[in-house]
Design an enzyme around this catalytic site. Structure first.
Site, PDB file in Angstrom:
ATOM      1  N   SER A   1       1.397  -2.331  -4.240  1.00  0.00           N
ATOM      2  CA  SER A   1       2.747  -2.041  -3.765  1.00  0.00           C
ATOM      3  C   SER A   1       3.583  -1.453  -4.891  1.00  0.00           C
ATOM      4  CB  SER A   1       3.398  -3.317  -3.232  1.00  0.00           C
ATOM      5  OG  SER A   1       3.673  -4.168  -4.323  1.00  0.00           O
ATOM      6  N   LYS A   2       4.803  -1.103  -4.557  1.00  0.00           N
ATOM      7  CA  LYS A   2       5.720  -0.430  -5.478  1.00  0.00           C
ATOM      8  C   LYS A   2       5.797  -1.105  -6.847  1.00  0.00           C
ATOM      9  CE  LYS A   2       8.615   2.608  -3.045  1.00  0.00           C
ATOM     10  NZ  LYS A   2       7.457   3.508  -3.049  1.00  0.00           N
ATOM     11  N   ARG A   3       5.738  -2.437  -6.851  1.00  0.00           N
ATOM     12  CA  ARG A   3       5.908  -3.104  -8.144  1.00  0.00           C
ATOM     13  C   ARG A   3       4.743  -2.803  -9.097  1.00  0.00           C
ATOM     14  NH1 ARG A   3       3.126  -8.211  -8.143  1.00  0.00           N
ATOM     15  NH2 ARG A   3       2.228  -8.446  -6.067  1.00  0.00           N
TER      16      ARG A   3
ATOM     17  N   GLY B   1       3.732   0.260  -9.597  1.00  0.00           N
ATOM     18  CA  GLY B   1       3.917   1.653 -10.035  1.00  0.00           C
ATOM     19  C   GLY B   1       3.918   2.578  -8.838  1.00  0.00           C
TER      20      GLY B   1
END
Ligand code: GLU
Length: 480
Positions: free
Chosen positions: A242-244, A246
């Site tokens: 997920s976004k966290r 990168g």
């Protein structure tokens, strides 16, 4: 003929996992001389996100995953789904349900208290035809539900093998929502059937939906396609990527300067094993070599370092001209607002810029790294005095060596300010004067770049040219 499809919902940007699903469906079709089509599953108005169709199309185009024929948009096919839902009602496989949201909520709460699994209790199944007609006439909102039959549903997944589900655990699925739009289940099955899809290749998260789909195929008396559910792409900590962790959207990777060849090559290996040590695959190679038998069941771990390695490989394969084009959007000189320096015409010239790019081609991992790596060509270095000092000597020695270089380099005519001529000259002098090579070349390189790490001093001097090189050496002498 084999036919696969990619069927994204326009609920956001194309994710790297979505691109891999599309790639595998595409490769399977191409490998078998079949067709690969694109269908936009846009029937859920509440989850629709503006711009996502464009983002999906751009991502696929960028990666070179071209679909055959026209794109199908489900939102334009509402009447078709309605027609099929009515057919199921007429055959007794589906029914109108007039239960309100509050009624369903109460039902769920009661079931919770009784520790029962939340399920629709079929209270509308027993409505008489007159009751139904009356409610419809009165304009009461309704949904159409599938009447899940008793029994077992067997699925043979091409990746996961046999799976068997007891139908008693499946809720009577809504097929048509109260807004008249079909649910994913109905539209998906109707379209896969009408589009003659032979192989449904999709993400693992859809596996729980497949028994419901198989029941629908059975109710319509249609032959279902084959199914292959791809495992998730996981982050290094094994959680969902997920976004966290990168970048996750395909366009983010593009903007960071990943090449489509590298991304395609890398994600093909996320879950597919080529059966040899070979790692470098072009899209064309993959179209020839891909096979579903070697797609693994376990989740694949996304390793950015590995992607960087592939990207570096493909960057090195580019001609200097192509790489210069690709690097232009990232070079400081193309963003004058990044620095107060005024560029001369020569500095902005294509020849000059490709010389700079050439210095970094071997080292670059992603195109965006070119900015940081070459900034000192466009802005005068600010020296850290100590950095000019060779580790086995002192600052005074650095100054002497720079003065010595200045004298010698001044004598070199402009046209001889080339890497090889300078190397020959300076190395010859070092030998003749019995100097320590590092004591000369280290301060020279740092004076030219201002950096601890950079290309070698002769390459730098050639690209900077005589005037700039001498100017920088003078500046470095001044601050010691
Ligand atoms: N619309 C679904 C999605 O967004 C497609 C699932 C499928 O391929 O059947 O992923």
């Amino acid at each position: 003929m084999f036919k696969t499809r990619f069927a994204p919902s326009p609920t956001g940007d194309l994710h790297i996992g979505g691109l891999r699903t599309a790639l595998f469906a595409y490769l399977f079709a191409k490998k078998n001389h079949g067709e690969f089509v694109l269908r936009i599953e846009d029937t859920d108005q509440t989850r629709y996100k503006e711009g996502s169709v464009d983002s999906i199309l751009q991502g696929l185009f960028w990666a070179g995953i071209n679909h055959d024929g026209e794109i199908t948009y489900q939102s334009k096919r509402t009447e078709i789904y309605q027609k099929y839902a009515k057919e199921l009602i007429n055959n007794g496989h589906a029914y109108y349900c007039f239960c309100s949201a509050e009624t369903l909520d109460e039902m769920r709460k009661e079931q919770e208290v009784k520790k029962q699994a939340p399920m629709y209790d079929r209270r509308c199944l027993n409505l008489s035809n007159e009751e139904i007609a009356k409610k419809l006439q009165a304009g009461e909102p309704y949904v159409i539900r599938l009447k899940i039959p008793a029994g077992q549903t067997k699925l043979t997944d091409l990746i996961r093998g046999q799976i068997e589900i007891d139908n008693a655990n499946i809720d009577d699925q809504v097929l048509i929502k109260s807004d008249g739009f079909p649910t994913y289940h109905l539209a998906n099955v109707v379209d896969d059937h009408e589009m003659n899809i032979t192989h449904v290749i999709r993400a693992e998260e859809w596996l729980p939906s497949t028994p419901k789909h198989l029941i629908l195929y059975q109710m319509f008396s249609w032959t279902p396609p084959e199914f292959a559910h791809l495992s998730m792409i996981l982050a290094p900590d094994k959680s969902k990527l997920s976004k966290r962790h990168g970048a996750t959207s395909v366009m983010e990777f593009k903007n960071l300067g990943y090449l489509p060849e590298a991304v395609v090559n890398y994600i093909a290996l996320l879950g597919w094993n080529p059966g040899s040590d070979k790692e470098i695959f072009s899209l064309e190679n993959l179209e020839y070599e891909f096979s579903l038998d070697r797609v693994q069941k376990a989740g694949a771990i996304f390793d950015i370092e590995k992607l960087n390695w592939f990207n570096g490989h493909y960057i090195r394969q580019k001609s200097l001209d192509e790489l210069t084009d690709l690097c232009l959007p990232y070079l400081t000189i193309c963003h004058p607002e990044r620095s107060a320096t005024k560029w001369s015409e020569a500095e902005g010239s294509r020849v000059y810029l490709s010389k700079i790019v050439a210095l970094e081609q071997e080292r670059l991992k992603k195109l965006s790294d070119i900015k940081e790596a070459t900034e000192y060509f466009f802005t005068e270095p600010i020296y850290e005095k100590e950095l000019l000092q060779w580790r086995k000597a002192d600052l005074n020695d650095a100054k002497n060596k720079l003065e010595f270089l200045l004298t010698e380099l001044q004598k070199v005519p402009n046209e001889n300010f080339t890497r090889s001529a300078l190397e020959q000259l300076i190395k010859g002098l070092i030998e003749a004067e019995k100097l320590d090579t590092g004591a000369v070349l280290w301060p020279m390189r740092v004076a030219l770049s201002g950096r601890k790490n950079s290309p070698g001093p002769f390459e730098l001097a050639e690209v900077l040219g005589k005037e700039k090189s001498l100017g920088r050496i003078k500046n470095a002498i001044k601050i010691i």
